[in-house]
Write a protein that holds these residues in place. Structure first.
Motif, PDB file in Angstrom:
ATOM      1  N   MET A   1       0.839  -1.170   0.000  1.00 15.56           N
ATOM      2  CA  MET A   1       0.000   0.000   0.000  1.00 15.56           C
ATOM      3  C   MET A   1       0.893   1.244   0.000  1.00 15.56           C
ATOM      4  SD  MET A   1      -2.604   1.286   2.937  1.00 15.56           S
ATOM      5  CE  MET A   1      -4.186   1.548   2.207  1.00 15.56           C
ATOM      6  N   PRO A   2       0.657   2.204  -0.895  1.00  9.01           N
ATOM      7  CA  PRO A   2       1.480   3.408  -0.929  1.00  9.01           C
ATOM      8  C   PRO A   2       1.196   4.296   0.283  1.00  9.01           C
ATOM      9  CG  PRO A   2      -0.273   3.536  -2.562  1.00  9.01           C
ATOM     10  CD  PRO A   2      -0.334   2.164  -1.950  1.00  9.01           C
ATOM     11  N   LEU A   3       2.194   5.132   0.619  1.00 11.31           N
ATOM     12  CA  LEU A   3       2.040   6.081   1.710  1.00 11.31           C
ATOM     13  C   LEU A   3       1.168   7.244   1.264  1.00 11.31           C
ATOM     14  CD1 LEU A   3       5.717   6.159   2.994  1.00 11.31           C
ATOM     15  CD2 LEU A   3       3.831   4.773   3.814  1.00 11.31           C
ATOM     16  N   LEU A   4       0.685   8.002   2.232  1.00  8.98           N
ATOM     17  CA  LEU A   4      -0.118   9.179   1.916  1.00  8.98           C
ATOM     18  C   LEU A   4       0.771  10.274   1.355  1.00  8.98           C
ATOM     19  CD1 LEU A   4      -2.321   9.330   5.134  1.00  8.98           C
ATOM     20  CD2 LEU A   4      -2.952   8.410   2.909  1.00  8.98           C
ATOM     21  N   SER A   5       0.332  10.927   0.310  1.00  5.55           N
ATOM     22  CA  SER A   5       1.067  12.040  -0.287  1.00  5.55           C
ATOM     23  C   SER A   5       0.327  13.339  -0.008  1.00  5.55           C
ATOM     24  CB  SER A   5       1.202  11.856  -1.802  1.00  5.55           C
ATOM     25  OG  SER A   5       2.065  10.783  -2.080  1.00  5.55           O
ATOM     26  N   PRO A   6       1.061  14.454   0.055  1.00  3.25           N
ATOM     27  CA  PRO A   6       0.413  15.747   0.254  1.00  3.25           C
ATOM     28  C   PRO A   6      -0.566  16.050  -0.874  1.00  3.25           C
ATOM     29  CG  PRO A   6       2.803  15.926   0.430  1.00  3.25           C
ATOM     30  CD  PRO A   6       2.499  14.554  -0.067  1.00  3.25           C
ATOM     31  N   VAL A   7      -1.616  16.770  -0.538  1.00  2.00           N
ATOM     32  CA  VAL A   7      -2.586  17.224  -1.524  1.00  2.00           C
ATOM     33  C   VAL A   7      -2.530  18.752  -1.546  1.00  2.00           C
ATOM     34  CG1 VAL A   7      -5.010  17.238  -2.219  1.00  2.00           C
ATOM     35  CG2 VAL A   7      -4.058  15.222  -1.079  1.00  2.00           C
ATOM     36  N   PRO A   8      -1.771  19.331  -2.492  1.00  5.84           N
ATOM     37  CA  PRO A   8      -1.608  20.784  -2.507  1.00  5.84           C
ATOM     38  C   PRO A   8      -2.914  21.515  -2.795  1.00  5.84           C
ATOM     39  CG  PRO A   8       0.045  19.718  -3.886  1.00  5.84           C
ATOM     40  CD  PRO A   8      -0.970  18.674  -3.516  1.00  5.84           C
ATOM     41  N   ASP A   9      -3.112  22.630  -2.094  1.00  6.43           N
ATOM     42  CA  ASP A   9      -4.219  23.531  -2.406  1.00  6.43           C
ATOM     43  C   ASP A   9      -3.629  24.751  -3.110  1.00  6.43           C
ATOM     44  OD1 ASP A   9      -2.970  25.010  -0.423  1.00  6.43           O
ATOM     45  OD2 ASP A   9      -4.600  24.837   1.012  1.00  6.43           O
ATOM     46  N   ASP A  10      -4.469  25.697  -3.489  1.00  8.52           N
ATOM     47  CA  ASP A  10      -3.986  26.862  -4.233  1.00  8.52           C
ATOM     48  C   ASP A  10      -2.940  27.654  -3.459  1.00  8.52           C
ATOM     49  OD1 ASP A  10      -5.610  26.213  -6.363  1.00  8.52           O
ATOM     50  OD2 ASP A  10      -7.197  27.636  -5.818  1.00  8.52           O
ATOM     51  N   ASP A  11      -3.144  27.816  -2.152  1.00  3.64           N
ATOM     52  CA  ASP A  11      -2.203  28.599  -1.351  1.00  3.64           C
ATOM     53  C   ASP A  11      -0.869  27.883  -1.180  1.00  3.64           C
ATOM     54  OD1 ASP A  11      -4.044  30.706  -0.893  1.00  3.64           O
ATOM     55  OD2 ASP A  11      -4.974  29.532   0.706  1.00  3.64           O
ATOM     56  N   GLY A  12      -0.887  26.573  -1.024  1.00  2.00           N
ATOM     57  CA  GLY A  12       0.330  25.812  -0.769  1.00  2.00           C
ATOM     58  C   GLY A  12       1.026  25.276  -2.001  1.00  2.00           C
ATOM     59  N   ALA A  13       0.405  25.367  -3.167  1.00  2.00           N
ATOM     60  CA  ALA A  13       0.990  24.795  -4.391  1.00  2.00           C
ATOM     61  C   ALA A  13       2.412  25.288  -4.660  1.00  2.00           C
ATOM     62  CB  ALA A  13       0.076  25.049  -5.589  1.00  2.00           C
ATOM     63  N   PRO A  14       2.708  26.593  -4.479  1.00  2.00           N
ATOM     64  CA  PRO A  14       4.092  27.026  -4.719  1.00  2.00           C
ATOM     65  C   PRO A  14       5.101  26.322  -3.810  1.00  2.00           C
ATOM     66  CG  PRO A  14       2.638  28.921  -4.698  1.00  2.00           C
ATOM     67  CD  PRO A  14       1.827  27.743  -4.232  1.00  2.00           C
ATOM     68  N   PHE A  15       4.734  26.040  -2.565  1.00  2.00           N
ATOM     69  CA  PHE A  15       5.635  25.323  -1.655  1.00  2.00           C
ATOM     70  C   PHE A  15       6.066  23.998  -2.284  1.00  2.00           C
ATOM     71  CE2 PHE A  15       6.326  22.143   1.641  1.00  2.00           C
ATOM     72  CZ  PHE A  15       7.271  22.768   2.445  1.00  2.00           C
ATOM     73  N   TRP A  16       5.109  23.268  -2.841  1.00  3.98           N
ATOM     74  CA  TRP A  16       5.408  21.950  -3.419  1.00  3.98           C
ATOM     75  C   TRP A  16       6.178  22.070  -4.726  1.00  3.98           C
ATOM     76  CZ3 TRP A  16       5.293  18.630   0.146  1.00  3.98           C
ATOM     77  CH2 TRP A  16       4.402  18.775   1.204  1.00  3.98           C
ATOM     78  N   ARG A  17       5.907  23.109  -5.521  1.00  2.00           N
ATOM     79  CA  ARG A  17       6.688  23.321  -6.755  1.00  2.00           C
ATOM     80  C   ARG A  17       8.154  23.598  -6.410  1.00  2.00           C
ATOM     81  NH1 ARG A  17       1.982  26.036  -8.531  1.00  2.00           N
ATOM     82  NH2 ARG A  17       2.879  28.078  -8.062  1.00  2.00           N
TER      83      ARG A  17
END
Length: 153
Positions: A1-17
């Motif tokens: 089973m894969p681990l949980l991955s972050p689900v970026p929202d509009d405000d946090g999307a730049p952090f993940w990029r």
């Protein structure tokens, strides 16, 4: 089973990029008289209420502010890797900002790669970036997440 991955929202999307590029950046108010850093990201500055923001690059240095070592029963993907650590890191240049992650031996190391006996409050750490699920063999791209290594292993 894969681990949980972050689900970026509009405000946090730049952090993940930025994380995918190997950069630790934190949202900051862009108002001329403010400049306050904030995390988690949000549309409005809690200090001056400006909606203008920029993303400032951080050094990636910090210290362990708190930690826990979860043990089963856990979600199946995590139970297979237990015991592992979850740490809270206080950023060196922004002590009010704390990020949650894992202390590992390297960017692609599994969650349990650091012996829980080595965890210490106040230990100095440095950010590294690796896949959210380094054991994922499905061939799908994994989200890049900040993880932490000891400055002096």
């Amino acid at each position: 089973m894969p681990l949980l991955s972050p689900v970026p929202d509009d405000d946090g999307a730049p952090f993940w990029r930025y994380a995918a590029r190997g950069e630790l950046r934190v949202q900051a108010c862009a108002a001329p008289d403010c400049g306050e850093l904030r995390f988690p990201p949000r549309p409005c500055c809690p200090h001056c209420h400006s909606f203008d923001s920029v993303w400032r690059r951080m050094s990636g240095r910090g210290r362990i502010w708190s930690y826990v070592v979860p043990h089963p029963p856990l979600l199946p993907g995590y139970a297979e890797q237990a015991p592992y650590n979850a740490i809270v890191v206080e950023l060196a240049e922004a002590p009010r900002i704390r990020l949650v992650g894992n202390l590992v031996t390297g960017p692609d190391a599994p969650l349990g790669s650091v012996d829980p006996e080595r965890l210490r409050i106040g230990a100095r750490v440095q950010v590294v970036f690796g896949p959210a699920d380094p054991l994922d063999r499905s061939g799908t791209a994994s989200t890049t997440v900040p993880r932490w290594v000891l400055e002096r292993p």
